[in-house]
Design an enzyme around this catalytic site. Structure first.
Site, PDB file in Angstrom:
ATOM      1  N   ASP A   1     -10.194  -4.720  -3.859  1.00  0.00           N
ATOM      2  CA  ASP A   1      -9.562  -3.726  -2.971  1.00  0.00           C
ATOM      3  C   ASP A   1     -10.385  -2.451  -2.972  1.00  0.00           C
ATOM      4  O   ASP A   1     -10.546  -1.785  -3.999  1.00  0.00           O
ATOM      5  CB  ASP A   1      -8.138  -3.447  -3.462  1.00  0.00           C
TER       6      ASP A   1
ATOM      7  N   HIS B   1      -8.106  -5.414   0.434  1.00  0.00           N
ATOM      8  CA  HIS B   1      -6.822  -4.743   0.675  1.00  0.00           C
ATOM      9  C   HIS B   1      -6.045  -5.541   1.710  1.00  0.00           C
ATOM     10  O   HIS B   1      -6.033  -5.228   2.901  1.00  0.00           O
ATOM     11  CB  HIS B   1      -7.078  -3.309   1.162  1.00  0.00           C
TER      12      HIS B   1
ATOM     13  N   SER C   1       0.834  -1.198   0.000  1.00  0.00           N
ATOM     14  CA  SER C   1       0.000   0.000   0.000  1.00  0.00           C
ATOM     15  C   SER C   1       0.877   1.260   0.000  1.00  0.00           C
ATOM     16  O   SER C   1       1.683   1.463  -0.915  1.00  0.00           O
ATOM     17  CB  SER C   1      -0.955  -0.051   1.194  1.00  0.00           C
TER      18      SER C   1
END
Length: 232
Positions: free
Chosen positions: A179, A210, A125
């Site tokens: 996600d 995610h 991320s």
């Protein structure tokens, strides 16, 4: 396997060595609000061969207010000012500060006997965004780049400072098809930029939100083994 797990703000990164006298390092940045312990547990799940000695380095981002979260103070590699499904407005100065920190960690590995060409940068991320910028603009060759559920928040910072030394760096990029934090579209935008720059990333998607999944962890382990084998 040796393991060190400091958790306070001003302590060194967590380090896990998969064997004595490691000759390769993986510097792995966590996501927003997490810390260096987030990905340490997956090292034993990577399926690495017993004779492959790697040092995994899991640094902690500093604490800072994050604008998109109402100014809440959390570990963050840079401030995120606003969110949109297909864009991010960020503090580029903070991103550049994190790149400088990653460069310090690369130099630290060199001082311990592992030169940059045997260092892999990885991140999840927000940490993947730092890995993208740090790897593609690093002045000396790196062994590889891994970005999980991530994005490139500032293409300009990369294209303006793209390093010739890493124009052919091996890249593993992966994303969850469900996600809802960093959209698949953002991951695909990063992929398209890499391809436009002449790189050939290994791109994988998984039916997950995610996060990471066991299939992805197995693929990461396989990619790491190939990167090391190809560089020998």
């Amino acid at each position: 396997m040796t393991e060190h797990t400091p958790f306070t703000t001003d302590t060194p990164p967590i380090e896990i060595e998969t064997g004595p006298n490691p000759q390769w390092s993986v510097i792995w940045m966590h996501g927003l609000g997490a810390d260096g312990s987030d990905f340490a547990p997956i090292v034993p799940e990577l399926g690495l061969p017993a004779g492959l000695a790697l040092r995994f380095v899991f640094p902690h981002a500093p604490f800072r207010p994050v604008t998109c979260n109402g100014g809440y103070v959390m570990r963050a590699w840079y401030d995120i000012i606003s969110l949109a499904p297909n864009a991010r407005q960020i503090d580029e100065a903070g991103l550049l500060e994190s790149r400088a920190f990653v460069r310090h960690l690369i130099e630290r590995e060199a001082a311990r006997g592992i030169p940059s060409e045997r260092v892999i940068l990885a991140g999840f991320s927000q940490g993947g965004a730092v890995a993208y910028l740090s790897a593609l603009t690093h002045p000396t060759p790196l062994a590889g780049l891994m970005a999980l559920s991530s994005y490139i928040p500032s293409a300009r910072l990369i294209t303006d400072d793209l390093a010739e030394a890493n124009r052919q760096i091996p890249v593993f990029a992966a994303h969850g098809t469900h996600d809802d934090v960093v959209s698949l579209e953002l991951g695909e935008q990063a992929l398209a930029l890499l391809q436009a720059l002449g790189l050939e990333p290994e791109w994988r998607t998984y039916a997950m939100p995610h996060s990471v999944c066991m299939a992805e962890i197995a693929d990461i382990g396989g990619w790491l083994k190939r990167v090391v084998a190809d560089a020998r």
